[in-house]
Design a protein around this motif. Structure first.
Motif, PDB file in Angstrom:
ATOM      1  N   THR A 306       0.890  -0.661   0.112  1.00  0.00           N
ATOM      2  CA  THR A 306      -0.053   0.366   0.001  1.00  0.00           C
ATOM      3  C   THR A 306       0.979   0.895  -0.153  1.00  0.00           C
ATOM      4  O   THR A 306       1.667   1.229   0.808  1.00  0.00           O
ATOM      5  N   GLU A 322      -2.757  -2.175  -4.910  1.00  0.00           N
ATOM      6  CA  GLU A 322      -3.659  -1.728  -4.064  1.00  0.00           C
ATOM      7  C   GLU A 322      -3.842  -0.182  -4.102  1.00  0.00           C
ATOM      8  O   GLU A 322      -3.341   0.692  -4.211  1.00  0.00           O
ATOM      9  N   THR A 324      -5.538   3.199  -3.445  1.00  0.00           N
ATOM     10  CA  THR A 324      -6.698   4.205  -1.835  1.00  0.00           C
ATOM     11  C   THR A 324      -7.643   5.140  -3.218  1.00  0.00           C
ATOM     12  O   THR A 324      -8.244   5.640  -2.032  1.00  0.00           O
ATOM     13  N   ALA A 326      -9.871   7.467  -6.146  1.00  0.00           N
ATOM     14  CA  ALA A 326     -10.615   7.028  -7.381  1.00  0.00           C
ATOM     15  C   ALA A 326      -9.911   8.234  -8.996  1.00  0.00           C
ATOM     16  O   ALA A 326      -9.153   8.844  -8.825  1.00  0.00           O
ATOM     17  N   ILE A 335      -6.252   2.134 -12.417  1.00  0.00           N
ATOM     18  CA  ILE A 335      -6.650   2.114 -11.536  1.00  0.00           C
ATOM     19  C   ILE A 335      -6.605   2.361 -10.434  1.00  0.00           C
ATOM     20  O   ILE A 335      -6.270   3.546  -9.749  1.00  0.00           O
ATOM     21  N   TYR A 337     -10.838   3.091  -6.751  1.00  0.00           N
ATOM     22  CA  TYR A 337     -11.105   2.531  -5.437  1.00  0.00           C
ATOM     23  C   TYR A 337     -11.988   3.356  -4.886  1.00  0.00           C
ATOM     24  O   TYR A 337     -10.802   4.638  -4.804  1.00  0.00           O
ATOM     25  N   THR A 338     -13.261   3.109  -4.595  1.00  0.00           N
ATOM     26  CA  THR A 338     -14.130   4.498  -4.063  1.00  0.00           C
ATOM     27  C   THR A 338     -14.542   3.281  -3.059  1.00  0.00           C
ATOM     28  O   THR A 338     -14.999   1.871  -3.520  1.00  0.00           O
ATOM     29  N   SER A 339     -14.844   3.691  -1.696  1.00  0.00           N
ATOM     30  CA  SER A 339     -15.771   2.838  -1.108  1.00  0.00           C
ATOM     31  C   SER A 339     -17.364   2.014  -1.405  1.00  0.00           C
ATOM     32  O   SER A 339     -17.564   1.413  -1.337  1.00  0.00           O
ATOM     33  N   GLY A 342     -16.548   0.582  -5.616  1.00  0.00           N
ATOM     34  CA  GLY A 342     -15.238  -0.350  -5.584  1.00  0.00           C
ATOM     35  C   GLY A 342     -13.963   0.021  -6.585  1.00  0.00           C
ATOM     36  O   GLY A 342     -13.489   1.034  -6.405  1.00  0.00           O
ATOM     37  N   LEU A 343     -13.467  -1.092  -6.765  1.00  0.00           N
ATOM     38  CA  LEU A 343     -12.385  -0.874  -7.968  1.00  0.00           C
ATOM     39  C   LEU A 343     -13.056  -0.184  -8.988  1.00  0.00           C
ATOM     40  O   LEU A 343     -14.337  -1.269  -9.582  1.00  0.00           O
ATOM     41  N   SER A 344     -12.120   0.693  -9.772  1.00  0.00           N
ATOM     42  CA  SER A 344     -12.278   1.067 -11.083  1.00  0.00           C
ATOM     43  C   SER A 344     -11.617   1.219 -12.124  1.00  0.00           C
ATOM     44  O   SER A 344     -10.275   1.406 -12.235  1.00  0.00           O
TER      45      SER A 344
END
Length: 763
Positions: A306, A322, A324, A326, A335, A337-339, A342-344
């Motif tokens: 991370t 990973e 963290t 958007a 690549i 990520y949002t809560s 998820g994966l975008s």
């Protein structure tokens, strides 16, 4: 009551049950069954409810329980006669041996009961140096407080002067105990005998648990075997530094486990690796407290790395990246990520914004540039057969455009299904789960398309569930007729249906041409008129212009009016005649032979005390109002008589007197059975009457028997009490009695002369 001696025995016996109901014998004499107390373990049992008592002629006996006593349970039998005086002697009244024997027996039994009780009590020994008289210190009294709570869980101890007992919640003075051993400590507990304190030697004690030494305390220190756990702070007041694993204020041959923080002021030196106790669970540093620098030769990551910022200009292999944050619309390939999302994946391409390739670099799935469409190059397959769906109950596709649909399982339609053409079902069963079915067709054809001969029953099956067998309404092919029948067949049954019976059929009118009726009916209901124009019924010619005689038929249920006669041929069968009691004297009812026989038997009464005869031949109570024998009457030796006659009146006192006479036969008993049978028996009582609590046992000789006594019949009992035997012996013609009866003077001389007013007519 039979007099018995009272032996010098202990009036209490105990047995350890082996799982038997008994009998459990006792050797002390008792006067009645109720004079015993019987315990199973610590539970006092009740006479007749839980056990029965058998008392022999000498007063000893046995106890038998109604059910088996659990194996290992202690059975206790002790004398428990109530201490009372039952006889009251008056001046000039009777003073018999029997009554004084009963009183003396009761006194002796009471003394023995007290002796048994004293032997189970705590007493002072004969030689104890204590003056228990009124002029001395008196008896040693067991203390008992006025308030129960004052003595709860208290000790019994001697008073300070050593002369009396008192209760106390504490133990005063020094308590001296034996040394004990590691397996049997001197100070221990009832429920844990191999745990406690024991003395090893001078100034050395130890604690044993489960027979093993755990703690050793001596003047040199404390030695603990096993784990030492402290719930508070352990402080070592020592400043010795360390340079190895065997020096310093704290050192151990094993490892050191620390559940929480280890705070070290100074440098820590490790001769080995720094390893987490569990794989992938611990960190070096925290989010708020980081290490300034990490000096290592290499980093090998087997899980995610991370990064707090963007990683650029590097190739990451052997790990997971990973994200963290958007992505944004301007990203060429990102690549994120949002809560919530998820994966975008975000891309920018002239033809497609996103392309997924396989291992041959061939496109599998694409998202055309600037659209929300998904193009699939190959097939869309489920992971396994019949395991996934397209769409869901609350998220359906609007339309499905396909050339063909091939299905290997059921088709479920969530709304109406309209078929504009014909509907052909090629299966074997059509299941309709609708509440009601309406059909526009005026005709329904069953067995459609049959060209050859029919071998199956045709019709409608009605399922009745647990109410009973199903109902079939249709055509029975094998009988070539329409039927309403009962059957266990269902809709899956094919061919010839098996019927369990025929169902009732009710209609307003039935018009039948050339009908044939067969079978029987126990009730035709209310039939007003049956017009049979000639023919026969059960072989009898009926119908026609004039009435014909009915012959060869059994007539039942016929009611004739006063103007009609019923002529019966010889041997004709008549049923329905009253078989009840004929005591009403009716002038219109006929009685059967059975009713007449019953009336005759009832009218013949039996003389004497009324009982019911019981043919069971065992020494057990057969119920109120019964008499019975130990064998067939002709060979019986014991007569059993219940304490009550058949009317509920007690006869026990009378029966107990039948052995009071001193003659060889105390009484004669005559039995006669009520009714026409009139069976009789004459019995002679030959010994003592024995009470069995609810009935009595009489030893007998059978002098005469006629007929057979039947179980349950009324039997009358007549009793003749015998007097005592005379003092003389011999017969009337022996010497010194009434010899030479032809000579008046000799006979008179043998009789001792004639007293005043005695006239003898001899010869």
């Amino acid at each position: 009551m039979v007099d018995i001696p009272i032996s010098a025995v202990h009036r209490r016996v105990q047995y350890t049950s082996s799982g038997s109901a008994g009998p459990y014998s006792f050797s002390f004499e008792t006067l009645a069954e109720a004079d015993l107390a019987v315990y199973s373990g610590s539970t006092l049992k009740e006479l007749t409810t839980h056990y029965s008592v058998t008392i022999a002629a000498d007063g000893t006996g046995s106890v038998t329980f109604g059910s088996a006593v659990t194996s290992g349970v202690i059975v206790t039998i002790l004398s428990n006669r109530a201490i009372s005086r039952t006889a009251d002697y008056t001046t000039g009244g009777d003073f018999t041996a029997a009554s004084i024997n009963t009183e003396l027996d009761s006194l002796t039994i009471a003394d023995q009961q007290l002796e048994s009780w004293f032997r189970r009590s705590v007493v002072l020994d004969d030689f104890v140096n204590r003056d228990v008289s009124s002029s001395g210190v008196g008896p040693l009294v067991f203390p008992y407080a006025d308030t129960v709570a004052d003595q709860a869980s208290a000790y019994i101890r001697y008073s300070a002067d050593g002369l009396s007992l008192e209760t106390s919640s504490t133990v005063s003075g020094q308590q001296l105990n034996p040394d004990g051993t590691v397996g049997a400590p001197g100070i221990s507990w009832v429920s844990d005998l191999d745990s406690g304190w024991y003395r090893i030697g001078a100034d050395n004690v130890a604690l044993s648990l489960g027979g093993s030494k755990i703690l050793d305390i001596a003047t040199t220190g404390l030695d603990v075997t096993g784990t030492l756990t402290a719930s508070g702070i352990v402080s070592i007041d020592d400043t010795t530094d360390t340079s190895s694993g065997t020096t310093g204020s704290i050192h151990t041959d094993g490892g050191v486990g620390i559940a929480k923080k280890l705070h070290v002021i100074g440098t820590t030196t490790h001769g080995g690796n720094v390893v987490s106790d569990t794989d992938s669970t611990d960190d070096l540093g925290t989010t708020a407290v980081r290490w300034a620098n990490l000096f290592v030769d290499d980093i090998t990551a087997t899980a995610a790395i991370t990064a707090g910022g963007v990683i650029t200009g590097a190739v990451i292999t052997g790990a997971t990246l990973e994200a963290t944050g958007a992505t944004s619309a301007s990203d060429n390939a990102a690549i994120g990520y949002t809560s919530g999302g998820g994966l975008s994946l975000t891309g920018q391409g002239s033809t497609s914004d996103l392309t997924i390739l396989n291992d041959a670099a061939a496109a599998v799935l694409t998202v055309p540039t600037g659209t929300t469409d998904i193009k699939v190059v190959g097939d869309i397959l489920a992971a396994s057969d019949s395991s996934a769906s397209i769409g869901a109950t609350g998220a359906r596709f609007l339309k499905l455009w396909v050339d063909n649909i091939t299905m290997t399982t059921d088709l479920e339609v969530g709304n109406d299904l309209t078929v504009t053409g014909n509907l052909t079902v090629n299966g074997t069963t059509v299941t309709n789960d609708a509440t009601n079915v309406t059909m526009k067709d005026p005709l329904v054809e069953l067995n459609s398309g049959l060209a050859g001969a029919n071998s199956s029953d045709l019709g409608i099956l009605m399922e009745r569930g647990s109410t009973g067998n199903n109902v079939f309404l249709g055509f029975d092919e094998s009988a070539d007729q329409v039927v309403t029948a009962l059957t266990t067949a269902t809709g899956s049954t094919a061919g010839n249906i098996t019927f369990s019976g025929y169902a009732d059929f009710q209609a307003k009118d039935i018009a039948a041409v050339g009908a044939t009726f067969s079978g029987t009916s126990s009730d035709l209901g209310l039939v007003t008129t049956i017009d049979i124009d000639g023919g026969t019924v059960d072989g009898a010619v009926i119908g026609g212009a004039s009435a014909a005689a009915v012959t060869g038929t059994t007539v039942t249920g016929v009611s004739l009016v006063a103007s009609q006669d019923l002529a019966l041929a010889t041997g004709a069968t008549v049923t329905g005649i009253d078989n009840g009691a004929i005591s009403t004297g009716s002038a219109t009812l006929l009685a059967t032979q059975g009713a007449i026989n019953t009336a005759i038997n009832t009218a013949v009464a039996a003389p004497g005390i009324q009982f019911l005869f019981e043919d069971t031949q065992t020494d057990t109570d057969q119920g109120n109002g019964k008499i019975w024998f130990d064998a067939a009457i002709g060979s019986a030796t014991i007569l059993y008589i219940d304490d009550l006659d058949s009317g509920g009146t007690s006869v026990n006192a009378l029966v107990d007197t039948l052995d009071d006479q001193a003659s060889g036969a105390s009484a004669l008993i005559y039995l006669q059975e009520a009714g026409a049978s009139g069976a009789t028996a004459t019995l002679k009582v030959t010994g003592s009457v024995t009470s069995a609590s609810t009935y009595s046992k009489l030893p007998i000789d059978v002098e005469q028997v006629t007929g057979t006594f039947t179980d349950g019949d009324v039997v009358g009992m007549v009793i003749a009490i015998s007097g005592a035997d005379g003092a003389g012996s011999g017969d009337l013609e022996a010497a010194n009695n009434l010899s030479d009866v032809d000579s008046a003077s000799t006979s008179l001389s043998n009789l001792g002369g004639v007293g005043l007013g005695l006239v003898l007519a001899l010869g």
